[in-house]
Design a protein around this motif. Sequence first.
Motif, short mmCIF file in Angstrom:
data_model
loop_
_atom_site.label_atom_id
_atom_site.label_comp_id
_atom_site.label_asym_id
_atom_site.label_seq_id
_atom_site.Cartn_x
_atom_site.Cartn_y
_atom_site.Cartn_z
N MET A 1 0.84 -1.17 0.00
CA MET A 1 0.00 0.00 0.00
C MET A 1 0.89 1.25 0.00
O MET A 1 1.86 1.33 0.74
N LYS A 2 0.56 2.20 -0.84
CA LYS A 2 1.30 3.46 -0.89
C LYS A 2 0.55 4.51 -0.09
O LYS A 2 -0.67 4.57 -0.13
N THR A 3 1.30 5.30 0.64
CA THR A 3 0.72 6.36 1.47
C THR A 3 1.50 7.64 1.23
O THR A 3 2.73 7.63 1.29
N LEU A 4 0.79 8.72 0.98
CA LEU A 4 1.42 10.02 0.80
C LEU A 4 1.58 10.69 2.16
O LEU A 4 0.62 10.84 2.91
N ILE A 5 2.80 11.09 2.46
CA ILE A 5 3.10 11.77 3.71
C ILE A 5 3.86 13.05 3.37
O ILE A 5 4.83 13.03 2.62
N HIS A 6 3.40 14.15 3.91
CA HIS A 6 4.07 15.42 3.70
C HIS A 6 5.06 15.66 4.83
O HIS A 6 4.68 15.61 6.00
N LEU A 7 6.32 15.89 4.46
CA LEU A 7 7.34 16.20 5.45
C LEU A 7 7.60 17.69 5.46
O LEU A 7 7.66 18.33 4.42
N LYS A 8 7.79 18.22 6.65
CA LYS A 8 8.26 19.59 6.82
C LYS A 8 9.71 19.48 7.24
O LYS A 8 10.01 18.89 8.29
N ILE A 9 10.61 19.98 6.41
CA ILE A 9 12.05 19.86 6.69
C ILE A 9 12.60 21.25 6.96
O ILE A 9 12.43 22.16 6.16
N GLU A 10 13.27 21.38 8.10
CA GLU A 10 13.85 22.65 8.51
C GLU A 10 15.36 22.51 8.64
O GLU A 10 15.85 21.51 9.18
N TYR B 1 22.09 21.15 10.71
CA TYR B 1 21.43 19.85 10.64
C TYR B 1 20.00 20.07 10.18
O TYR B 1 19.54 21.22 10.09
N TYR B 2 19.32 18.99 9.85
CA TYR B 2 17.96 19.08 9.32
C TYR B 2 17.00 18.33 10.23
O TYR B 2 17.34 17.27 10.76
N LEU B 3 15.82 18.91 10.40
CA LEU B 3 14.79 18.32 11.24
C LEU B 3 13.54 18.13 10.38
O LEU B 3 13.07 19.06 9.73
N ALA B 4 13.01 16.91 10.38
CA ALA B 4 11.81 16.60 9.62
C ALA B 4 10.68 16.23 10.57
O ALA B 4 10.89 15.45 11.51
N THR B 5 9.51 16.80 10.33
CA THR B 5 8.31 16.47 11.08
C THR B 5 7.18 16.29 10.07
O THR B 5 7.31 16.63 8.90
N SER B 6 6.06 15.75 10.55
CA SER B 6 4.91 15.57 9.66
C SER B 6 3.62 15.67 10.46
O SER B 6 3.51 15.05 11.52
N GLU B 7 2.67 16.40 9.93
CA GLU B 7 1.34 16.44 10.53
C GLU B 7 0.54 15.22 10.11
O GLU B 7 -0.51 14.95 10.68
#
Length: 76
Positions: A1-10, A19-25
Amino acid sequence: MKTLIHLKIEKLHEAGQDYYLATSEDVQGLVAEGQTIEEVIEIASDLAKILLELHQQNEQPPALPNTFQYPLILEV
């Protein structure tokens, strides 16, 4: 199963290093940190798979964010 997830990368800077920080709602609890964009995406991907599997094991759908966008099309 494919799932679309939006990442917020700072991109963050601390103690003289970037460094980079990724979160997702889209996936509750997803927080990943990496030295490069590629690394943080890979870590976030692995973590998202684990978190989604845990949600499925508990027979609960992934939690919806408190706010989201929904495209509403009206005929006027």
